[in-house]
Design a protein around this motif. Sequence first.
Motif, PDB file in Angstrom:
ATOM      1  N   LEU A 165     -43.969 -27.131   5.819  1.00  0.00           N
ATOM      2  CA  LEU A 165     -43.738 -27.377   7.240  1.00  0.00           C
ATOM      3  C   LEU A 165     -44.640 -26.525   8.128  1.00  0.00           C
ATOM      4  CD1 LEU A 165     -39.849 -27.687   7.381  1.00  0.00           C
ATOM      5  CD2 LEU A 165     -41.519 -29.521   7.743  1.00  0.00           C
ATOM      6  N   THR A 166     -45.106 -25.383   7.596  1.00  0.00           N
ATOM      7  CA  THR A 166     -45.974 -24.523   8.414  1.00  0.00           C
ATOM      8  C   THR A 166     -47.278 -25.214   8.769  1.00  0.00           C
ATOM      9  OG1 THR A 166     -46.964 -23.509   6.446  1.00  0.00           O
ATOM     10  CG2 THR A 166     -45.016 -22.441   7.372  1.00  0.00           C
ATOM     11  N   ASP A 167     -47.781 -26.080   7.882  1.00  0.00           N
ATOM     12  CA  ASP A 167     -49.018 -26.799   8.175  1.00  0.00           C
ATOM     13  C   ASP A 167     -48.813 -27.796   9.315  1.00  0.00           C
ATOM     14  OD1 ASP A 167     -50.449 -25.526   6.132  1.00  0.00           O
ATOM     15  OD2 ASP A 167     -49.693 -26.934   4.644  1.00  0.00           O
ATOM     16  N   ARG A 168     -47.642 -28.399   9.343  1.00  0.00           N
ATOM     17  CA  ARG A 168     -47.382 -29.454  10.325  1.00  0.00           C
ATOM     18  C   ARG A 168     -46.986 -28.896  11.694  1.00  0.00           C
ATOM     19  NH1 ARG A 168     -43.708 -34.845   9.150  1.00  0.00           N
ATOM     20  NH2 ARG A 168     -44.115 -35.908  11.116  1.00  0.00           N
ATOM     21  N   TYR A 169     -46.166 -27.868  11.696  1.00  0.00           N
ATOM     22  CA  TYR A 169     -45.632 -27.358  12.960  1.00  0.00           C
ATOM     23  C   TYR A 169     -46.199 -26.003  13.374  1.00  0.00           C
ATOM     24  CZ  TYR A 169     -42.261 -31.103  12.327  1.00  0.00           C
ATOM     25  OH  TYR A 169     -41.684 -32.325  12.139  1.00  0.00           O
ATOM     26  N   GLY A 170     -46.966 -25.384  12.512  1.00  0.00           N
ATOM     27  CA  GLY A 170     -47.552 -24.089  12.846  1.00  0.00           C
ATOM     28  C   GLY A 170     -46.754 -22.948  12.247  1.00  0.00           C
ATOM     29  N   ARG A 171     -47.469 -21.892  11.865  1.00  0.00           N
ATOM     30  CA  ARG A 171     -46.835 -20.778  11.186  1.00  0.00           C
ATOM     31  C   ARG A 171     -45.945 -19.950  12.118  1.00  0.00           C
ATOM     32  NH1 ARG A 171     -50.561 -23.292   8.980  1.00  0.00           N
ATOM     33  NH2 ARG A 171     -51.364 -23.414  11.087  1.00  0.00           N
ATOM     34  N   LYS A 172     -46.433 -19.678  13.331  1.00  0.00           N
ATOM     35  CA  LYS A 172     -45.622 -18.874  14.252  1.00  0.00           C
ATOM     36  C   LYS A 172     -44.379 -19.638  14.685  1.00  0.00           C
ATOM     37  CE  LYS A 172     -45.685 -16.221  18.545  1.00  0.00           C
ATOM     38  NZ  LYS A 172     -46.496 -15.714  19.695  1.00  0.00           N
ATOM     39  N   ARG A 173     -44.501 -20.931  14.939  1.00  0.00           N
ATOM     40  CA  ARG A 173     -43.347 -21.719  15.370  1.00  0.00           C
ATOM     41  C   ARG A 173     -42.272 -21.745  14.280  1.00  0.00           C
ATOM     42  NH1 ARG A 173     -44.566 -27.615  17.576  1.00  0.00           N
ATOM     43  NH2 ARG A 173     -45.671 -26.321  19.100  1.00  0.00           N
ATOM     44  N   CYS A 174     -42.680 -21.929  13.029  1.00  0.00           N
ATOM     45  CA  CYS A 174     -41.717 -21.925  11.926  1.00  0.00           C
ATOM     46  C   CYS A 174     -41.094 -20.542  11.763  1.00  0.00           C
ATOM     47  CB  CYS A 174     -42.389 -22.359  10.627  1.00  0.00           C
ATOM     48  SG  CYS A 174     -42.775 -24.121  10.538  1.00  0.00           S
ATOM     49  N   PHE A 175     -41.902 -19.506  11.948  1.00  0.00           N
ATOM     50  CA  PHE A 175     -41.407 -18.135  11.839  1.00  0.00           C
ATOM     51  C   PHE A 175     -40.311 -17.871  12.866  1.00  0.00           C
ATOM     52  CE2 PHE A 175     -42.014 -13.508  12.827  1.00  0.00           C
ATOM     53  CZ  PHE A 175     -41.628 -13.002  11.595  1.00  0.00           C
ATOM     54  N   LEU A 176     -40.569 -18.231  14.120  1.00  0.00           N
ATOM     55  CA  LEU A 176     -39.585 -18.004  15.189  1.00  0.00           C
ATOM     56  C   LEU A 176     -38.351 -18.895  15.018  1.00  0.00           C
ATOM     57  CD1 LEU A 176     -41.963 -17.640  18.271  1.00  0.00           C
ATOM     58  CD2 LEU A 176     -40.752 -15.823  17.040  1.00  0.00           C
ATOM     59  N   ALA A 177     -38.567 -20.146  14.571  1.00  0.00           N
ATOM     60  CA  ALA A 177     -37.423 -21.035  14.329  1.00  0.00           C
ATOM     61  C   ALA A 177     -36.538 -20.472  13.229  1.00  0.00           C
ATOM     62  CB  ALA A 177     -37.917 -22.431  13.954  1.00  0.00           C
ATOM     63  N   GLY A 178     -37.169 -19.954  12.175  1.00  0.00           N
ATOM     64  CA  GLY A 178     -36.399 -19.358  11.092  1.00  0.00           C
ATOM     65  C   GLY A 178     -35.614 -18.145  11.540  1.00  0.00           C
ATOM     66  N   LEU A 179     -36.234 -17.306  12.359  1.00  0.00           N
ATOM     67  CA  LEU A 179     -35.532 -16.132  12.883  1.00  0.00           C
ATOM     68  C   LEU A 179     -34.313 -16.542  13.710  1.00  0.00           C
ATOM     69  CD1 LEU A 179     -38.591 -13.961  13.996  1.00  0.00           C
ATOM     70  CD2 LEU A 179     -37.024 -13.444  12.118  1.00  0.00           C
ATOM     71  N   THR A 180     -34.467 -17.587  14.518  1.00  0.00           N
ATOM     72  CA  THR A 180     -33.362 -18.044  15.376  1.00  0.00           C
ATOM     73  C   THR A 180     -32.198 -18.570  14.540  1.00  0.00           C
ATOM     74  OG1 THR A 180     -34.944 -18.630  17.114  1.00  0.00           O
ATOM     75  CG2 THR A 180     -32.736 -19.594  17.251  1.00  0.00           C
ATOM     76  N   VAL A 181     -32.508 -19.420  13.565  1.00  0.00           N
ATOM     77  CA  VAL A 181     -31.451 -19.970  12.703  1.00  0.00           C
ATOM     78  C   VAL A 181     -30.768 -18.847  11.931  1.00  0.00           C
ATOM     79  CG1 VAL A 181     -30.973 -21.481  10.738  1.00  0.00           C
ATOM     80  CG2 VAL A 181     -32.581 -22.206  12.512  1.00  0.00           C
ATOM     81  N   TYR A 182     -31.557 -17.908  11.438  1.00  0.00           N
ATOM     82  CA  TYR A 182     -31.000 -16.773  10.705  1.00  0.00           C
ATOM     83  C   TYR A 182     -30.057 -15.968  11.601  1.00  0.00           C
ATOM     84  CZ  TYR A 182     -30.953 -12.733   7.547  1.00  0.00           C
ATOM     85  OH  TYR A 182     -30.566 -11.730   6.696  1.00  0.00           O
ATOM     86  N   GLY A 183     -30.487 -15.678  12.832  1.00  0.00           N
ATOM     87  CA  GLY A 183     -29.656 -14.895  13.747  1.00  0.00           C
ATOM     88  C   GLY A 183     -28.339 -15.562  14.051  1.00  0.00           C
TER      89      GLY A 183
END
Length: 473
Positions: A74-92
Motif C-alpha cells: 500500500l505504501t507504493d500506492r498511497y505514499g510512505r508518509k501517508r501510510c505511516f501517519l494512518a497507521g499511527l492514528t489507527v494504533y492510537g
Amino acid sequence: MAGTGPAKRPSAAQRRVLAPLALAQFICSFAGSNMNVMINDISEDLDTTVQGVQVAITVFLLVMAALMIPGGKLTDRYGRKRCFLAGLTVYGVGALLSAVSPGLGVLILGNSILEGIGTALLIPPVYILTTLLFEDMTSRARAFGAIMALGGIGAAAGPLIGGLITSWISWRAAFVFQALVIALIIVLSRHLEDPLPADPRRSFDTVGAVLSAAGLVLVVMGILAADNDVWLMAGLLVLGALVLLWFFRHVRALESAGEEPLLSVSLFRDRTSNLGLITQNIQWLLLMGTSFTVAAYLQVVRGYDAIETGVIFTAATLGLLTTSLAAQRLAERRPQRTLIIMGFDVTVAGIVVLVAMVDSFSSAWAFAPGLLLVGLGLGVMLTPSVNIVQSSFTEDRQGEISGLSRSVSNLGSSLGTAVAGTILVAGFTTRSYAAAMVTLAVLGLLGLTAAALLPHPARSARGVAGTRAPHSD
C-alpha cells in the motif's frame, strides 16, 4: 543499491527523521511484550483466563504478521508518509479503546485488531523510508542499527515498563502510555518527507492479500488449538497450508499474465535473503516465546506481581541494550554471518540456563543469568539479519521486501507466543515450563543451522558497519 563508500555521518535532517521512525519501532515492539506481565491483572479485572490473555497477545502479533505484506504494498500506492501517519492514528485509537475496555472482547478489538492493523500500516514505511533516506551503506547501517536497537529494547523492556505502570497505576495506564508515545511520534513526523511520489494508479492484489492473511491466521490458530482439540489443530493447520498454497498459485498466475501480484515469488530466489528471513523469524520467536513463558510462569506458578516480574526482565533489557549499542563496532570487526551465529549460540545457551536454574533455586533472580544471555545474544544478531535481507534488493523492491521481512519477523513473534504459550498453559507446572523452554531451544538450533548456511562473505563484503552489496556474499 548504493555502494559502500567513505563513511558519512547522518545529516541533521536525517537525524530528525530517524527519531520518529525508531520510536515507532520501539512502541510496536513494546506493545508485543508489555502485556506479558499484566496476565494476572487483566484476567482478574476482565474476568477472563490466562488463555484468554494469551489469545489477545497472539492475535495482536498475528494481525501484524498477516497484514504486513499488504501494508508494504500500500505504501507504493498511497505514499510512505501517508501510510505511516494512518497507521499511527489507527494504533492510537486502538490503544485508547484498550485502556477503557470493559471485557476481553473489546480488549481484543482495541489491542489485537486495531493496534495490529495500525502496526502493519506504519512499520513497512519505517524500513522503506530508512532505506531511501539513508543512501550510503554506512549511514543506512547506523540507522537500521538504531531502529533495531530500539525495537529490541522495546520488546525486552516491555515487561519492566509495563510492570511499573501496572503496579503504580493500572494495566490500563500502559495503553494510555502507548497513546501518548504515538502522539509524540506524530508531532515528530512533521519533518518527515516522502522521497518518492505516491502512485494511485498502482494496482493492489486484494485476492492475494486475503489469501495470505487467511493462511497465516489459520496456521497460528491451529497451533493455539493444540491444548484443546488435536483434531481441530490438525484441521486448521492443513487448511492454512492449503490456503497458502492457493496464494502462491495465485501469485504465479498473476505474474504469468503480466500483472503485479501482492508478493513476487522472485523475492525467494535469493538464497542469502531466504536464510536471513529464517534467522529473523526465529530470533523474534525466541524473544517473544521466552518473554511470554518466563513471565507467565513467574506470575501464575511463582505468584509474583507485575512489577516483580518486570524487574527480573531488566536482565534481558540490559543484555540487549549492551550488544545493540556495540552493534556498529562489532559489525566493523566481524562479518554479519559470524555475528548471527554468535547470537544464536549465546541465546540458546541462555535458554538452557533458564531451564537448568528453575529447580535449583527458589529465588526469581535465578532467572536473571539466563535472561541476560538471551538479551545479549539477540542484541548481537537482530541488526545483521535485517541488513542482510534489506541489502539483498534494490530500492525499487524495498516496498515488497520490507513488508515480507516485517511479516516474517512478526509471524515469528506470534508463533513464539503461540507455541511456547500453548505448551505452558496446558498445565502450569515446572515440567510444562521446561517443555516450553526446551522447545524454544530446539527452534533456536534450527536458527543456528540457517545462520551457518549463510554464505561466507567475500573480502569486499566486509564493509564498514557490516553491510553488503546485493549478492556479494
